[in-house]
Design an enzyme around this catalytic site. Sequence first.
Site, PDB file in Angstrom:
ATOM      1  N   GLN B 148      -0.128  -7.895  10.865  1.00  0.00           N
ATOM      2  CA  GLN B 148      -1.080  -7.966   9.761  1.00  0.00           C
ATOM      3  C   GLN B 148      -0.746  -9.146   8.851  1.00  0.00           C
ATOM      4  OE1 GLN B 148      -0.877  -4.385   7.341  1.00  0.00           O
ATOM      5  NE2 GLN B 148       1.358  -4.346   7.326  1.00  0.00           N
ATOM      6  N   LEU B 150      -0.658  -9.302   5.865  1.00  0.00           N
ATOM      7  CA  LEU B 150       0.223  -8.913   4.777  1.00  0.00           C
ATOM      8  C   LEU B 150       1.648  -9.382   5.053  1.00  0.00           C
ATOM      9  CD1 LEU B 150       0.974  -7.341   2.230  1.00  0.00           C
ATOM     10  CD2 LEU B 150       1.108  -5.287   3.626  1.00  0.00           C
ATOM     11  N   TYR B 277       3.271   1.429  -4.879  1.00  0.00           N
ATOM     12  CA  TYR B 277       2.677   0.145  -4.547  1.00  0.00           C
ATOM     13  C   TYR B 277       2.913  -0.892  -5.631  1.00  0.00           C
ATOM     14  CZ  TYR B 277       1.030   1.422  -0.047  1.00  0.00           C
ATOM     15  OH  TYR B 277       1.029   1.767   1.274  1.00  0.00           O
ATOM     16  N   GLN B 278       3.088  -0.431  -6.854  1.00  0.00           N
ATOM     17  CA  GLN B 278       3.434  -1.388  -7.904  1.00  0.00           C
ATOM     18  C   GLN B 278       4.772  -2.037  -7.571  1.00  0.00           C
ATOM     19  OE1 GLN B 278       3.446   0.059 -11.921  1.00  0.00           O
ATOM     20  NE2 GLN B 278       4.213  -1.881 -12.745  1.00  0.00           N
ATOM     21  N   ARG B 279       5.726  -1.209  -7.164  1.00  0.00           N
ATOM     22  CA  ARG B 279       7.037  -1.716  -6.783  1.00  0.00           C
ATOM     23  C   ARG B 279       6.888  -2.758  -5.683  1.00  0.00           C
ATOM     24  NH1 ARG B 279       8.324  -1.339  -1.301  1.00  0.00           N
ATOM     25  NH2 ARG B 279       6.622   0.139  -1.408  1.00  0.00           N
ATOM     26  N   HIS B 430      -5.303   3.481  -1.946  1.00  0.00           N
ATOM     27  CA  HIS B 430      -4.130   4.337  -1.779  1.00  0.00           C
ATOM     28  C   HIS B 430      -4.175   5.578  -2.666  1.00  0.00           C
ATOM     29  CE1 HIS B 430      -2.135   1.805   1.034  1.00  0.00           C
ATOM     30  NE2 HIS B 430      -2.259   0.754   0.270  1.00  0.00           N
ATOM     31  N   HIS B 432      -5.124   9.310  -4.188  1.00  0.00           N
ATOM     32  CA  HIS B 432      -5.302  10.685  -3.721  1.00  0.00           C
ATOM     33  C   HIS B 432      -6.342  11.374  -4.609  1.00  0.00           C
ATOM     34  CE1 HIS B 432      -1.192  11.043  -1.449  1.00  0.00           C
ATOM     35  NE2 HIS B 432      -1.840   9.949  -1.152  1.00  0.00           N
TER      36      HIS B 432
END
Lengths: 748, 748
Positions: B148, B150, B277-279, B430, B432
């Site tokens: 990917q 990414l 995801y911030q991390r 991401h 929920h």
Amino acid sequence: MIKIQILLLVLLIIISCNQKKEITNINDNNQHPKLILTARGVQDIRSKLGTIPIFDNSLQKVKEEVDAEIDLGIDIPIPKDYSGGYTHSRHKQNWFILQKAGVLYQILDDEKYAKYVKNMLMKYEEMYKTLPLHPKTRSYARGKLFWQCLNDSNWLVYVSQAYDCIYNYLTEEERNKLETNLFRPFADHISIDSPQFYQRVHNHSTWGNAAVGMIGLVMDDEDLIKRALYGIEGKEMDKTAKDDDGGFINKDGKAGFLANIEEPFSPDGYYNEGPYYQRYAMYPFLIFGEALHNVKPELKIFEYKDGVLLKSINALLNLSDADGDFFPLNDGQKGMSYYTGSLVTAVDISYKYGNADSGLLSIAKKQNRVLLDDSGLAVALGIKEGKTQPFQKKSINLSDGPNGKQGGVGILRNEDIELVFKYASQGSSHGHYDKLSFSLYENGEELIQDYGLARFVNIEQKGGGNYLKENKTWAKQTIAHNTVTQNETSHYQGKYEIGSQNHPDLHYFSSEDENVQVVSSKVANTYKGTDLLRTMALIKDKDFEKPFVLDIMRVESNTFNQYDFPFYFFGQVLDTNFEYKTSEILKPLGKKNGYQHLFIEASGKAIAGNSKFSWFNNNKFYTLTSLTNKIDDLIFTRIGANDPEFNLRRDPALILRRKDSKNTTFISALESHGSYSPVTESAFNSKSSIRELKVELDSQEYTAISITSIKGNTTLFITSNKKASKEAKHTITINGKHYSWTGAYYYK
Amino acid sequence: MIKIQILLLVLLIIISCNQKKEITNINDNNQHPKLILTARGVQDIRSKLGTIPIFDNSLQKVKEEVDAEIDLGIDIPIPKDYSGGYTHSRHKQNWFILQKAGVLYQILDDEKYAKYVKNMLMKYEEMYKTLPLHPKTRSYARGKLFWQCLNDSNWLVYVSQAYDCIYNYLTEEERNKLETNLFRPFADHISIDSPQFYQRVHNHSTWGNAAVGMIGLVMDDEDLIKRALYGIEGKEMDKTAKDDDGGFINKDGKAGFLANIEEPFSPDGYYNEGPYYQRYAMYPFLIFGEALHNVKPELKIFEYKDGVLLKSINALLNLSDADGDFFPLNDGQKGMSYYTGSLVTAVDISYKYGNADSGLLSIAKKQNRVLLDDSGLAVALGIKEGKTQPFQKKSINLSDGPNGKQGGVGILRNEDIELVFKYASQGSSHGHYDKLSFSLYENGEELIQDYGLARFVNIEQKGGGNYLKENKTWAKQTIAHNTVTQNETSHYQGKYEIGSQNHPDLHYFSSEDENVQVVSSKVANTYKGTDLLRTMALIKDKDFEKPFVLDIMRVESNTFNQYDFPFYFFGQVLDTNFEYKTSEILKPLGKKNGYQHLFIEASGKAIAGNSKFSWFNNNKFYTLTSLTNKIDDLIFTRIGANDPEFNLRRDPALILRRKDSKNTTFISALESHGSYSPVTESAFNSKSSIRELKVELDSQEYTAISITSIKGNTTLFITSNKKASKEAKHTITINGKHYSWTGAYYYK
């Protein structure tokens, strides 16, 4: 000048004479304290206070605890609760505080502690003299302060020490009052009035014996001392009677403290009920041992049965994992460890009365406290003088049985891996039906678990903190353990009578070569007509990251049977090389013998050759490689079926099921490998290092397994199934190749 | 004398002029390194080496790591694997080593590192110039080195730094070769050739932007820098297209690094996807931020949007538990913590470019390493100079949304208890479906858990280390969370389109009184016609051992519904005051929306009044007290049904089910209390301190709950359901008693 010198000399002689006199006095057996603390020991301790950190700290903690209790005031409630309830906890707390307050009085020479002990004892005297049996009726031997005599005995073991410490502080009249109304009737209740408890070989009785003996020593009462050492004179027991746990109360008529040393301890110091109960029994064994050593040195109690009491301490320490937690063989609650109080006693006494093993000091350091007596002083001085060495746990074979002839427990250790192989005898009423079972540890973590007991000790909400019925229906059953179950029936039909008349035998134990350590044992009669021989090796090989386990379970039977062979792993299924299907609805695996407690989570068919299963737990990887046939079933189970009160843990297992077989051999390898970091999110060595396990030969004489690593190297392990002596010479030919060696096994 | 003085003066002037010249030179933006390391920074570092322990140690570790890799030799395999496979891991390792080797060349001034970087880059150049798309096809935007884009972007973010470090070491010809065949086409592939990846607001794109921007800064390529900051010029995206995770690729046309700062960060620095995801996004945000700060200081990147990049670091650190583990809101893998590399970057950069908060030094100390650059040097000096202070995590409310108007996350902390209340917006792809959900921690341990994601990141055996299908079918669904599910359907019908257009709103947050902290939020449209208002208080009261949680979930609906209200506890059922029956066979609770993954372990009927449930985990006790009606169902569930590959953990829950209700209020109290020692086998405070919870009033305006303790004291908590400002004055009468107060709640 000369005159002055002479004067000094005279003075010196006078002083030394006085000292001598004092020393003579304090060795006199009628001088108190004499039981655990001794008058001389107290002098030594007082002279060193403030210079022995671990002792000083222990003293300070005890002082703070006792002072806080003194501030709270004395409470002697009318007994009414089971374990975990208030009155139970309060009287238990009282016995500890009494013992500690007594010690403080001696060491600190502060009357407030003596007064406190005296006041509390007098209140006990007042209550006890008219106290009926405890109102709770569940026990086979009810106490008065507690629901069972066992706890009453605990009380007396501790309180005897308190009484000894303030003996000289009391008037004769006060002593008479206490002895007449409290101590003698108390000792009588737990012995003469409760022979089903007292007159047997059992950890309960050991407490009873010690209680009677210790108060006897303080009171200088030869009757009680004899009753403690040899049992109730002339008392004949019903040889067929059983206790609450299903164990015989007294099948062979033995009783008393010495019989309790004689019977349950093997010559290696293994205690037949297992480490959890040994830890519990340790305190009365050793504290009464120490008392006898002090008051009746002529008995040479620490040399009794070739010094087994001290040997047993070494055995017990070796029956713990890297964290000091005892292996939960038989009924054992997980988490019990050498940090428990009775092991402080054990370590200190072992150091003082054994050979001053400096490895013990490292454990004492971890325990971070010592006994406030002569032995604790010795340990504190040892540590202070920098003698501490690491306590090295090594591979060890501990025989079971009074003569060491009733199986045993073998522990193989290499690097961080510990394999615990249980081929012990029944283990008395606390025994489980798990002959030739094993559990596996890595650095204190359970990889393949033994379930332990089904009980929450002293947590009142769970059945009053007592044994739960699932202990019998699940924890004791064979299927709850990592060994073979035939036809869904437990070993010895799950019957104590049969179990206690049989036991496995050691085939061989070898730990000379650290890289290839092996334990092997055989047993007949777990099932009529079926013989089991299990050989487990812990092998360190250059192609493997860590030592791995090779497991060979040979089953020989003259009938066709179904064999179930579980592995109680922890964690999450990662991968298999066989197909399986998870269950849409979960049903129990069976109806009885523990099977009713297992849900089938998934079933699969094995593949011909190596069935591989890998799992993941606490960021580490594990793989089981098993030799299987196409018709073998592989069943993922989870504990918890038919568990109406959530008494069981929801733990998983993989069961290898082989149906319609007479003779068969289960061959497996277990690897711990690699790791995962959730912080770097990287996996290391997450796959098995075994390309193939293969049977090269499997006969009545030999089993030979080849192990081919992923790197392509092949090694061969051959175990001799018959001749297993170190000296035996073997020569065989496998696939046209000749192998010769001396000893029970071959590995290259 | 005078002559000599003059001579010295002249010399001094000459030296200082030279220094000035040098300083001017090394601030020149065409001087390399300039990106992260700066020429002046390198001078400072070199001058202090050997005197700054944490920096020296970090350097030594990096040196050992790189030296070991250099010894192993360079491997640039042809790409073929998914995450966790060899070629993936190898290229990933290469990017780290390249970056580190570049740094070592600068700091240690040892040519071998420059040579190593050069050789590896040349090999990449050779391979890359003819490299096709990665053969694995699963990604919506395939990379070349990786499956990917990414990961290709990750590579370039790191390798840009390596290139910068050896820029001056290379000849112009070598640079041209690398830039023409490797770096520019690489940057083009992840941007122009992959707009669906690059041209959006998403953590993936942030990596892409940073990659393009950083290589642009090194190469002094204004086109790339502009493309990084503002997106691909003139590129219009399909506004309805979605990515693999179901998120819109680019609904509103925004793109580029600045838009990626603008959109996902709230003014408080909360990142809309959550801390996990911030991390992950933190590194490109901050490292590119630092690069822009160094090379384009006129952009004032750290002041952008009111300094949100640095604020976000503080927010992120506060979104971790006592162990530093991030709360797993939305898709978050448990165990990720501030020990991860990107948080070393974050802490060091925050210290250097923020206000030198000495609390950050304590985290840097725990991390035990620093960046090998100017910011790491600043931290190392701060620690060396003894400036370290504890980092105090307090109760904090973090707004969500670009303008802070789309809900948020409130964290209440008192003593060791942390309540995490999520009323955030959807959280991008991401997210929920768990509006107004909560989780509860005690000293880093999960008491009431949020499941986190269904994925084993980089564990190849589990779906290549990627998201598992159970992430959608289970982890994202509402029933997987501690909030209310209506009619077995997830919030917003489990649809991203609806979810991302709605969000809860803060009702109030109050942490001024440490003893009574409250967060309250309401949401409409999770279900059409149903409004939810949840108020959670963390209360410290003298009659309780620890702070406890009071939870009031008001549901208002115009239709009759079934509401399910779960508590995902850990551990073993200890006791209940209601009757329940365990299931003989376990069936799933439902068919879809996550319900298909829950087995019913037991069902019971609630009692009228307080239904109490206590459990036991890791030797601690917990009690849930819930106000229930006789017709409420209480269902014990366990995750794991319809899980064909054992992808889910077997975790339990208790679900309170209320059927056929329109408006209703769920009122509960959660207590952590007591402890158990398996060593002393004693239980302390194993029972709830609540005698009764009672609704005194529950209207549209106010809800009032009385809490009567076991000790018999009653307190009253009133929350205002409408007016919630700090200044609002309230006067009401309950049961004939008048209450007046100012602010959103009353407690006495």
